[in-house]
Design a protein around this motif. Structure first.
Motif, short mmCIF file in Angstrom:
data_model
loop_
_atom_site.label_atom_id
_atom_site.label_comp_id
_atom_site.label_asym_id
_atom_site.label_seq_id
_atom_site.Cartn_x
_atom_site.Cartn_y
_atom_site.Cartn_z
N GLY A 174 0.81 -1.21 0.00
CA GLY A 174 0.00 0.00 0.00
C GLY A 174 0.84 1.26 0.00
O GLY A 174 0.53 2.24 -0.68
N LYS B 230 -1.82 3.31 -2.16
CA LYS B 230 -3.20 2.83 -2.12
C LYS B 230 -3.61 2.55 -0.68
O LYS B 230 -2.81 2.13 0.14
CB LYS B 230 -3.36 1.55 -2.95
N VAL C 17 -5.41 0.69 2.49
CA VAL C 17 -5.54 -0.71 2.90
C VAL C 17 -6.72 -0.85 3.85
O VAL C 17 -7.08 0.10 4.56
CB VAL C 17 -4.25 -1.23 3.58
N VAL D 242 -5.16 -4.67 0.06
CA VAL D 242 -4.93 -3.38 -0.57
C VAL D 242 -6.12 -3.03 -1.42
O VAL D 242 -6.55 -3.82 -2.26
CB VAL D 242 -3.64 -3.40 -1.42
#
Length: 342
Positions: free
Chosen positions: A158, A163, A165, A219
């Motif tokens: 992540g 991104k 999680v 993720v």
């Protein structure tokens, strides 16, 4: 051209960094669009990060940073990295463990044959003493498991991909499991445990989670913009624990122990209890407030502090320690000395 040769050709074309439309690939390899789609799916299934963009100007390209230029390392630089890896592995669980293993193999492959055998088994020449068990804070002990490794790997993924999680956090004190969505910022290692630091989406607060208490981490597909002002260094030196204790004071019951000034100096040297609240009293003693009323935490602390420490709250633990001390007093009231053998 067989599918493997075509997949390799597509991979090489995508390394340029520019978007290449599927139609261009189909013309280049003289196959249908459906075949190109299957080839791209095959590359993705093998772990190749192919970015796809739709639309008239869309196409495919490799994710930035997937292929790195070769790096030439000296023998000493390679040995230094292998030593650092040995230190990292001593923590039992490390982020991206499989990738660390493959990186070590690549490093070894780059060594001259004259030292290859010497460093092939780094543990033969680099010894790391494991961190001993902390009996006083037994709640910090945790055995490595697959969930722990998955949490570390997923959190690092992540961070690298920017991104969010999602995971479940288990609280052994409350015996609860709570879902969290987090923007991952960094990780840190403290007293043989890994901690995950990130912004909680629900509260908009940077929190720290013990990795061994994280379950089912995944993720998400939601990107976030990393906070460039954040540094994991800001949480070191126990700062993360101090922040957590201030938050726990609003959420947990408080234990209060009245101790001497000397005991306060002794306790303030402890890695955990030094972050409790120490309030001087008019008679020269100190009232310590701890955001926990766990029997397994408070009673051993009072015993360890010894004479001069008075447990004020909670009342039920005060009664229990009083009964225990009365039993001890009765035991030691009897003189057990015996005459030496003739």
């Amino acid at each position: 051209m067989n599918p493997i040769e075509r997949a390799l050709g597509i991979l090489l074309l995508l390394t340029g960094g520019k978007l290449i439309p599927a139609t261009t690939l189909a013309e280049r390899f003289q196959v249908s669009l459906r075949t190109i789609y299957r080839d791209i799916d095959r590359l993705i299934a093998l772990g190749v990060p192919v970015d796809a963009e739709r639309g008239a100007e869309g196409g495919y390209r490799l994710a930035s940073g997937y292929l790195q230029p070769p790096v030439a390392l000296t023998r000493n630089e390679t040995a230094a990295l292998l030593s650092a890896m040995a230190l990292t592995r001593s923590s039992r669980t490390v982020p991206l463990a499989d990738d660390l293993t493959s990186a070590q193999k690549k490093l070894l492959a780059s060594l001259p044959k004259s030292v290859h055998g010497l460093l092939k088994d780094a543990e033969r020449i680099v010894g790391i003493e494991p961190i001993p068990a902390d009996i006083f804070h037994s709640g910090t002990k945790a055995e490595a498991n697959k969930d722990w490794q998955k949490a570390l790997d997923g959190f690092m993924a992540g961070i690298l991909d920017s991104k969010r999680v999602r995971f479940e956090h288990c609280n052994p004190v409350r015996q609860t499991v709570k879902p969290h969505e987090v923007e991952p910022y960094g990780i840190m290692f403290d007293r043989d445990l890994w901690y995950l630091a990130g912004r909680c989406v629900d509260t908009n607060v940077v929190k720290v989670y013990r990795a061994d208490r994280v379950r089912n981490l995944e993720v998400s597909g939601l990107f976030f913009r990393p906070d460039k002002t954040f540094s994991i260094q800001s949480l070191l030196g126990g700062a993360w624990l101090s922040n957590a204790m201030r938050r726990w004071e609003q959420e947990e019951e408080i234990a209060r122990i009245l101790i001497t000034a000397n005991q306060a100096r002794k306790l303030s040297a402890d890695w955990y209890y030094r972050h409790a609240v120490f309030t001087p009293t008019d008679d020269g003693r100190v009232l310590v407030s701890i955001p926990s009323t766990e029997r397994a935490r408070i009673l051993p602390l009072v015993r360890w502090l010894g004479p001069g420490a008075e447990l004020i709250e909670p009342a039920d633990l005060r009664k229990e320690i009083a009964e225990e001390l009365a039993e001890l007093a009765g035991l030691y009231a009897t003189d057990r000395r015996t005459e030496p053998a003739g």
